[in-house]
Design a protein around this motif. Sequence first.
Motif, PDB file in Angstrom:
ATOM      1  N   GLY A  25       0.774  -1.238   0.000  1.00  0.00           N
ATOM      2  CA  GLY A  25       0.000   0.000   0.000  1.00  0.00           C
ATOM      3  C   GLY A  25       0.804   1.287   0.000  1.00  0.00           C
ATOM      4  N   ILE A  26       2.119   1.197   0.123  1.00  0.00           N
ATOM      5  CA  ILE A  26       2.938   2.415   0.157  1.00  0.00           C
ATOM      6  C   ILE A  26       2.919   3.110  -1.202  1.00  0.00           C
ATOM      7  N   TYR A  27       2.927   2.332  -2.275  1.00  0.00           N
ATOM      8  CA  TYR A  27       2.872   2.910  -3.620  1.00  0.00           C
ATOM      9  C   TYR A  27       1.653   3.807  -3.772  1.00  0.00           C
ATOM     10  N   ASP A  28       0.502   3.341  -3.330  1.00  0.00           N
ATOM     11  CA  ASP A  28      -0.729   4.130  -3.459  1.00  0.00           C
ATOM     12  C   ASP A  28      -0.624   5.435  -2.679  1.00  0.00           C
ATOM     13  N   GLN A  29      -0.051   5.380  -1.492  1.00  0.00           N
ATOM     14  CA  GLN A  29       0.115   6.602  -0.695  1.00  0.00           C
ATOM     15  C   GLN A  29       1.034   7.600  -1.405  1.00  0.00           C
ATOM     16  N   VAL A  30       2.110   7.097  -1.992  1.00  0.00           N
ATOM     17  CA  VAL A  30       3.039   7.974  -2.707  1.00  0.00           C
ATOM     18  C   VAL A  30       2.370   8.583  -3.931  1.00  0.00           C
ATOM     19  N   MET A  31       1.637   7.763  -4.680  1.00  0.00           N
ATOM     20  CA  MET A  31       0.973   8.266  -5.876  1.00  0.00           C
ATOM     21  C   MET A  31      -0.083   9.304  -5.535  1.00  0.00           C
ATOM     22  N   GLU A  32      -0.763   9.133  -4.417  1.00  0.00           N
ATOM     23  CA  GLU A  32      -1.738  10.138  -3.970  1.00  0.00           C
ATOM     24  C   GLU A  32      -1.040  11.475  -3.689  1.00  0.00           C
ATOM     25  N   GLY A  46      14.537   1.059   0.065  1.00  0.00           N
ATOM     26  CA  GLY A  46      15.666   1.063   0.976  1.00  0.00           C
ATOM     27  C   GLY A  46      16.895   1.713   0.369  1.00  0.00           C
ATOM     28  N   GLY A  47      18.035   1.361   0.947  1.00  0.00           N
ATOM     29  CA  GLY A  47      19.273   2.006   0.532  1.00  0.00           C
ATOM     30  C   GLY A  47      19.636   1.799  -0.913  1.00  0.00           C
ATOM     31  N   SER A  48      19.314   0.623  -1.463  1.00  0.00           N
ATOM     32  CA  SER A  48      19.659   0.373  -2.859  1.00  0.00           C
ATOM     33  C   SER A  48      18.936   1.336  -3.785  1.00  0.00           C
ATOM     34  N   CYS A  49      17.641   1.557  -3.526  1.00  0.00           N
ATOM     35  CA  CYS A  49      16.881   2.497  -4.357  1.00  0.00           C
ATOM     36  C   CYS A  49      17.440   3.910  -4.238  1.00  0.00           C
ATOM     37  N   VAL A  99      17.168  14.787  -5.404  1.00  0.00           N
ATOM     38  CA  VAL A  99      16.657  13.483  -4.990  1.00  0.00           C
ATOM     39  C   VAL A  99      15.867  13.643  -3.698  1.00  0.00           C
ATOM     40  N   GLY A 100      14.737  12.962  -3.607  1.00  0.00           N
ATOM     41  CA  GLY A 100      13.992  12.832  -2.366  1.00  0.00           C
ATOM     42  C   GLY A 100      13.763  11.361  -2.093  1.00  0.00           C
ATOM     43  N   SER A 101      13.364  11.012  -0.869  1.00  0.00           N
ATOM     44  CA  SER A 101      13.186   9.593  -0.578  1.00  0.00           C
ATOM     45  C   SER A 101      12.038   9.354   0.394  1.00  0.00           C
ATOM     46  N   VAL A 102      11.431   8.186   0.232  1.00  0.00           N
ATOM     47  CA  VAL A 102      10.489   7.628   1.195  1.00  0.00           C
ATOM     48  C   VAL A 102      11.083   6.292   1.605  1.00  0.00           C
ATOM     49  N   LEU A 103      11.474   6.172   2.858  1.00  0.00           N
ATOM     50  CA  LEU A 103      12.246   5.019   3.310  1.00  0.00           C
ATOM     51  C   LEU A 103      11.330   3.876   3.724  1.00  0.00           C
ATOM     52  N   THR A 104      11.614   2.670   3.204  1.00  0.00           N
ATOM     53  CA  THR A 104      10.821   1.491   3.562  1.00  0.00           C
ATOM     54  C   THR A 104      11.664   0.388   4.180  1.00  0.00           C
ATOM     55  N   PHE A 122      15.138  15.716   0.909  1.00  0.00           N
ATOM     56  CA  PHE A 122      14.239  15.383   2.022  1.00  0.00           C
ATOM     57  C   PHE A 122      14.117  13.874   2.104  1.00  0.00           C
ATOM     58  N   ALA A 123      13.753  13.395   3.285  1.00  0.00           N
ATOM     59  CA  ALA A 123      13.532  11.962   3.490  1.00  0.00           C
ATOM     60  C   ALA A 123      12.339  11.786   4.414  1.00  0.00           C
ATOM     61  N   VAL A 124      11.392  10.954   3.986  1.00  0.00           N
ATOM     62  CA  VAL A 124      10.195  10.642   4.766  1.00  0.00           C
ATOM     63  C   VAL A 124      10.422   9.304   5.463  1.00  0.00           C
ATOM     64  N   LEU A 125      10.365   9.304   6.795  1.00  0.00           N
ATOM     65  CA  LEU A 125      10.688   8.118   7.582  1.00  0.00           C
ATOM     66  C   LEU A 125       9.500   7.745   8.472  1.00  0.00           C
ATOM     67  N   ASN A 126       8.756   6.751   8.064  1.00  0.00           N
ATOM     68  CA  ASN A 126       7.674   6.193   8.887  1.00  0.00           C
ATOM     69  C   ASN A 126       8.081   4.789   9.296  1.00  0.00           C
TER      70      ASN A 126
END
Length: 391
Positions: free
Chosen positions: A47-54, A98-101, A138-143, A179-183
């Motif tokens: 479900g993270i993809y959907d949140q990002v796309m929103e 993650g880090g690879s992305c 570059v921005g990131s959403v960490l999973t 920026f980095a989003v960390l949940n």
Amino acid sequence: MLGNFTYHNPTKLIFGKDAMTSLAGELAAYGPVVQLVYGGGSIKRNGIYDQVMEALAAAGKTVVEDAGVMPNPTVEKLREGVAIARENHVDLILAVGGGSCIDYAKGVAVSVNLPEDVDPWQKYWVDFDEPTCEVVPVGSVLTMVGTGSEMSCGSVITNHEAKMKVGHVFANPDVFPRFAVLNPEFTYTLPRYQMVAGIFDIMNHITEQYFSGTDDNTSDYLSEGLMRSLVAASRAAVKDPQNYEARSNIMWCATWALNTLVACGKATDWEVHMLGQAVGAHTDATHGMTLSAVALPYYRLVMPYGVDKFARFATSVWGISPEGRNAEELAAAGLDAMEAWMREIGCVMSISELGADESMLEGLADSTLIMQGGYHALTRDEVIEVFRASL
């Protein structure tokens, strides 16, 4: 503290269960075209993809997808990402994973605006040049946590043909994610093997910086606190992977382990990473487990050259009493305690578990860079000795 340094980290961190509510606002600061970077599709299942796309839709962005980033991003994938970015004139690269992305996104970011006849691999991961062109933000959403790439300017790329896995820590601050989003909740669905690999990657990032220097350095006290927090949180997370307190502490430790803070005033080692990355280049094994497989043989070999620090590690991190022990015995007890913890949480303890064997030792040594910042620079024979002890 010895040495001179400048500390500057421009990454904005947004941390906590509500962190994603800020993503659309962060995106508003950049142009209309976003290259969305992610891996094998797990973000679509959880479900993270959907949140990002929103959030991207709310910010009015045009999205160009760049999926399929592998755990050890390759030079071929890098070139593919550069072509996508050039064709679509992207304004921001958003890495979700993650880090690879994130490493891959940074690699694309520094390469997009190079002249087309310049090979990014040669320029950045062989010659270690700095960007001479504009760097795409570059921005990131960490999973997945472990690498600290969300708040660093490093990028690791693998070249299977050359049997090299190389990290370049760029000096240009534009390479840091903006920026980095960390949940921490985003890490709940991670398989246990990957969680444990990330945990040891964090520990090794700290020890690579800790096991160097002999002066009284504030950075070392910070490192000791991070290591104690990580050990406690790792034990809780292994028992209950959905323990928010544990997962949030692991995530926060990961970020501070490698955002340049605990390196201030330090020489740093990084030989375990060079050994582990050689294993990764030959086997494509999970990064954190390549480190856990070689770390103890390496540290036991170099311990006599930095015995006082290893003794401090035993008392300050593992709580081992110095009573009745000399420095060598105390230092050895500290590494024994680390080994017991590694086995407790499920780290890989040998490179044979990762697909390496005796016949590969010479090739692994050929792929290992020798670092000068630790207590002892390895000879080639010692590199082979470490790998043999790691089998």
